[in-house]
Scaffold this motif. Structure first.
Motif, PDB file in Angstrom:
ATOM      1  N   GLY A 205      32.038 -54.784 -92.437  1.00 22.08           N
ATOM      2  CA  GLY A 205      31.692 -55.102 -91.059  1.00 22.08           C
ATOM      3  C   GLY A 205      30.212 -54.956 -90.804  1.00 22.08           C
ATOM      4  O   GLY A 205      29.522 -54.193 -91.483  1.00 22.08           O
ATOM      5  N   VAL A 206      29.722 -55.711 -89.838  1.00 22.32           N
ATOM      6  CA  VAL A 206      28.333 -55.600 -89.410  1.00 22.32           C
ATOM      7  C   VAL A 206      28.300 -55.783 -87.909  1.00 22.32           C
ATOM      8  O   VAL A 206      29.063 -56.571 -87.349  1.00 22.32           O
ATOM      9  CB  VAL A 206      27.424 -56.628 -90.135  1.00 22.32           C
ATOM     10  N   GLU A 207      27.433 -55.027 -87.256  1.00 24.40           N
ATOM     11  CA  GLU A 207      27.400 -55.023 -85.801  1.00 24.40           C
ATOM     12  C   GLU A 207      25.962 -55.014 -85.330  1.00 24.40           C
ATOM     13  O   GLU A 207      25.137 -54.265 -85.857  1.00 24.40           O
ATOM     14  CB  GLU A 207      28.111 -53.765 -85.309  1.00 24.40           C
ATOM     15  N   PHE A 208      25.660 -55.826 -84.335  1.00 21.00           N
ATOM     16  CA  PHE A 208      24.336 -55.828 -83.713  1.00 21.00           C
ATOM     17  C   PHE A 208      24.364 -54.878 -82.523  1.00 21.00           C
ATOM     18  O   PHE A 208      25.271 -54.955 -81.688  1.00 21.00           O
ATOM     19  CB  PHE A 208      24.001 -57.246 -83.243  1.00 21.00           C
ATOM     20  N   VAL A 209      23.396 -53.981 -82.456  1.00 16.34           N
ATOM     21  CA  VAL A 209      23.333 -53.041 -81.338  1.00 16.34           C
ATOM     22  C   VAL A 209      22.017 -53.258 -80.595  1.00 16.34           C
ATOM     23  O   VAL A 209      20.944 -53.002 -81.143  1.00 16.34           O
ATOM     24  CB  VAL A 209      23.393 -51.579 -81.823  1.00 16.34           C
ATOM     25  N   PRO A 210      22.078 -53.768 -79.363  1.00 10.26           N
ATOM     26  CA  PRO A 210      20.841 -54.005 -78.623  1.00 10.26           C
ATOM     27  C   PRO A 210      20.147 -52.687 -78.314  1.00 10.26           C
ATOM     28  O   PRO A 210      20.806 -51.693 -77.994  1.00 10.26           O
ATOM     29  CB  PRO A 210      21.304 -54.692 -77.334  1.00 10.26           C
ATOM     30  N   GLY A 211      18.815 -52.665 -78.421  1.00 13.76           N
ATOM     31  CA  GLY A 211      18.086 -51.472 -78.032  1.00 13.76           C
ATOM     32  C   GLY A 211      18.048 -51.348 -76.521  1.00 13.76           C
ATOM     33  O   GLY A 211      18.060 -50.261 -75.966  1.00 13.76           O
ATOM     34  N   ASN A 212      17.994 -52.499 -75.868  1.00 11.40           N
ATOM     35  CA  ASN A 212      17.873 -52.536 -74.417  1.00 11.40           C
ATOM     36  C   ASN A 212      19.047 -53.346 -73.869  1.00 11.40           C
ATOM     37  O   ASN A 212      19.027 -54.571 -73.870  1.00 11.40           O
ATOM     38  CB  ASN A 212      16.537 -53.202 -74.067  1.00 11.40           C
ATOM     39  N   ARG A 213      20.069 -52.635 -73.451  1.00  9.03           N
ATOM     40  CA  ARG A 213      21.313 -53.322 -73.063  1.00  9.03           C
ATOM     41  C   ARG A 213      21.144 -54.198 -71.832  1.00  9.03           C
ATOM     42  O   ARG A 213      21.860 -55.183 -71.653  1.00  9.03           O
ATOM     43  CB  ARG A 213      22.416 -52.308 -72.797  1.00  9.03           C
ATOM     44  N   GLN A 214      20.228 -53.817 -70.944  1.00  8.33           N
ATOM     45  CA  GLN A 214      19.990 -54.657 -69.768  1.00  8.33           C
ATOM     46  C   GLN A 214      19.268 -55.937 -70.173  1.00  8.33           C
ATOM     47  O   GLN A 214      19.451 -56.982 -69.582  1.00  8.33           O
ATOM     48  CB  GLN A 214      19.124 -53.920 -68.728  1.00  8.33           C
ATOM     49  N   GLY A 215      18.413 -55.826 -71.179  1.00 10.59           N
ATOM     50  CA  GLY A 215      17.549 -56.944 -71.528  1.00 10.59           C
ATOM     51  C   GLY A 215      18.213 -57.995 -72.392  1.00 10.59           C
ATOM     52  O   GLY A 215      18.035 -59.197 -72.193  1.00 10.59           O
TER      53      GLY A 215
END
Ligand code: HEC
Length: 481
Positions: free
Chosen positions: A201-211
């Protein structure tokens, strides 16, 4: 349903009056008033303990809330220990009796999925009684030990999943200017691993969830010795303002001899709330090279009113087994394999129904579903109709919420026989009554034209992940634990 347009000039005033009434209510509507409205929603169940204490409440909250409400996750505050829960007791009560939390848009009366999070009547009544009795701590000696998962997944949809085996950060920080514009960025996150391996599995995690609005990512694999410095080149390219004829060239993705490396398209995507499925060994999975990069064809930052920063990352889960049966994907609707009927144009002040359907020419085993609409979505229904006239329920969402774009994985593979038709029926609400409507007064919304979509464009999409059917698939469970 049409809203009256007879008095367009009066409209701003009626809106002001509504706001005034709302402000007045905030000042005057007492807590007592709100509690009275809420009390009726608490399910009546018998046999609750006379005194409900933290010992009864903690396991419910830890299983259903903590995956998101803890350090580094999407929830705005932690709900891990007694102090956290006591401090938020009143709001917790409100959220659970109204069934706003935990978020689980799919109708559990229609179909069931892994990681389903919906509280039952007894759990809701337990929490409500605990709060009403003053959120007592009671005897905690019998509390089950704290779950140990830490930073498992971004949206917490896989509470049991172990921590990632490796994390690939974007090498630099992106500055999002506060000019209220959408930005479409092409970006890369190079990596070097100790050795070639397999990925479950691979997952993208935004640093800035609002952005971060959404991201589509591919993987680049460099053959051994093909590229000396995978970190050379730009990290971010603004697709709209780049002067270069070849944005990908600026990222220096090519091999040292100028040829192009192997690309695995569409490998990892991100939408708010979406957590990528991880399957048991034998299904899906990838080979990941020693040196490569994640290429974000689109890293879309929504409009921001103030300057902010983002530095996102990829979580990787390794596997000891080679990739299994190849995962395939059907994409219905906008930009996909089946047209939306009628054309996705939603005039102001209307609530409209759209459909899309696709014939399945061979037997398939469905694993995961992902319905997708934007802010005007109101409801979503998908089912398959078999050639013998049976209906196979897929997913029903009675109240669409743009914030929760979940990928729904069935507990076991779901056989959809050859020559079935998948039907999608979606309702969009472009009236003022839709509180997510980005425009007031409402404006015509339509599917994106050209390559770039804006947050305010609408979409109707349905992604179906499947493998080719094999007899016995109906018995194969999809829970990776
Ligand atoms: C899938 C992730 C997720 C789960 C599971 C979850 N929450 Fe949340 N919760 C959020 C996010 C994100 C927010 C931020 C507000 C929003 O976007 O609605 C939030 C907001 C809240 C709020 C603040 C609402 C407000 O208006 O101030 C409360 C209270 C809350 N959650 C309680 C709970 C409780 C209680 C549970 C379990 C029964 C739970 N949440 C489960 C993600 C989650």
């Amino acid at each position: 349903m049409m809203q009256s347009n007879a008095y367009p000039l009066l409209k701003p005033w009626s809106l002001l009056l509504a706001i005034a009434a709302l402000v007045a209510c905030f000042a005057a509507c007492t807590d007592a008033g709100r509690t009275a409205e809420v009390v009726d929603l608490v399910p009546r169940v018998s046999g609750l303990p006379d005194t409900v204490t933290f010992a009864e409440v903690a396991p419910i909250i830890r299983a259903n809330c903590m995956p998101c409400h803890r350090e580094g996750q999407a929830g705005p505050f932690p709900l891990v220990n007694y102090t956290d829960m006591r401090r938020k007791a009143r709001t917790i009560r409100k959220m659970v009796v109204n069934r706003w939390m935990p978020p689980w848009p799919a109708d559990t009366a229609y179909s069931h999925f892994l990681g389903e999070r919906a509280l039952n009547a007894r759990q809701i009544a337990t929490i409500a009684k605990w709060v009403d009795q003053g959120s007592l701590i009671g005897d905690t000696t019998n509390l089950p030990p704290m779950p140990t998962t830490k930073d498992a997944t971004m949206s917490g949809m896989h509470p049991g999943t172990r921590e990632p085996d490796a994390v690939v950060w974007l090498p630099d920080t992106f500055h999002i200017p506060g000019d209220n514009r959408d930005r479409f960025i092409i970006a890369k996150a190079p990596f070097e691993l100790p050795r070639d391996t397999f990925l479950s599995g691979v997952e993208f995690v935004p640093g800035n969830r609002q952005g971060v609005h959404h991201m589509n990512g591919a993987m680049i694999s460099y053959a051994k010795g093909a590229k000396q410095d995978v970190y050379s080149g730009a990290t971010y390219i603004d697709a709209d303002s780049t002067q270069s004829l070849d944005a990908y060239g600026d990222l220096l993705l090519q091999n040292d001899d100028g040829t192009w490396p192997l690309l695995t398209p569409n490998m990892v995507n991100y939408l708010p709330g979406l957590s990528p499925p991880i399957y048991p060994p034998g299904i899906g999975g990838y080979h990941i090279p020693r040196s490569g990069a994640f290429l974000m064809n689109t890293l879309h930052y929504g409009p921001s009113m103030r300057d902010t920063l983002d530095r996102s990352r990829f979580n990787l889960w390794f596997s000891s087994t080679p990739p299994g049966r190849p995962m395939k994907e059907l994409q219905l609707g906008t930009l996909g394999m089946s047209p939306v009927v009628p054309d996705l144009v939603i005039p102001p002040d209307t609530v409209m129904t759209f459909r899309t359907s696709l014939l399945i020419p061979a037997d398939i085993s469905v694993l995961t579903l992902n319905p997708h609409m934007h802010l005007l979505g109101k409801s979503f229904l998908a089912f398959a109709l078999t050639p013998s006239g049976d209906t196979i329920p897929l997913v029903r969402i009675k109240e669409w919420d743009f914030r929760w774009q979940f990928a729904y994985t069935f507990p076991t593979m779901l056989h959809v026989p050859k020559n079935s038709v998948i039907h999608v029926v979606a309702v969009f609400d472009n009236t003022r009554a839709n509180r997510n409507n980005p425009y007031d007064p409402p404006r015509t919304a339509r599917a994106p034209v050209g390559a770039h979509m804006r947050t305010t464009d609408e979409m109707l999409q349905f992604f179906v992940n499947y493998v080719d059917y094999r007899p016995g698939d109906e018995q194969i469970g999809l829970d990776p634990e």
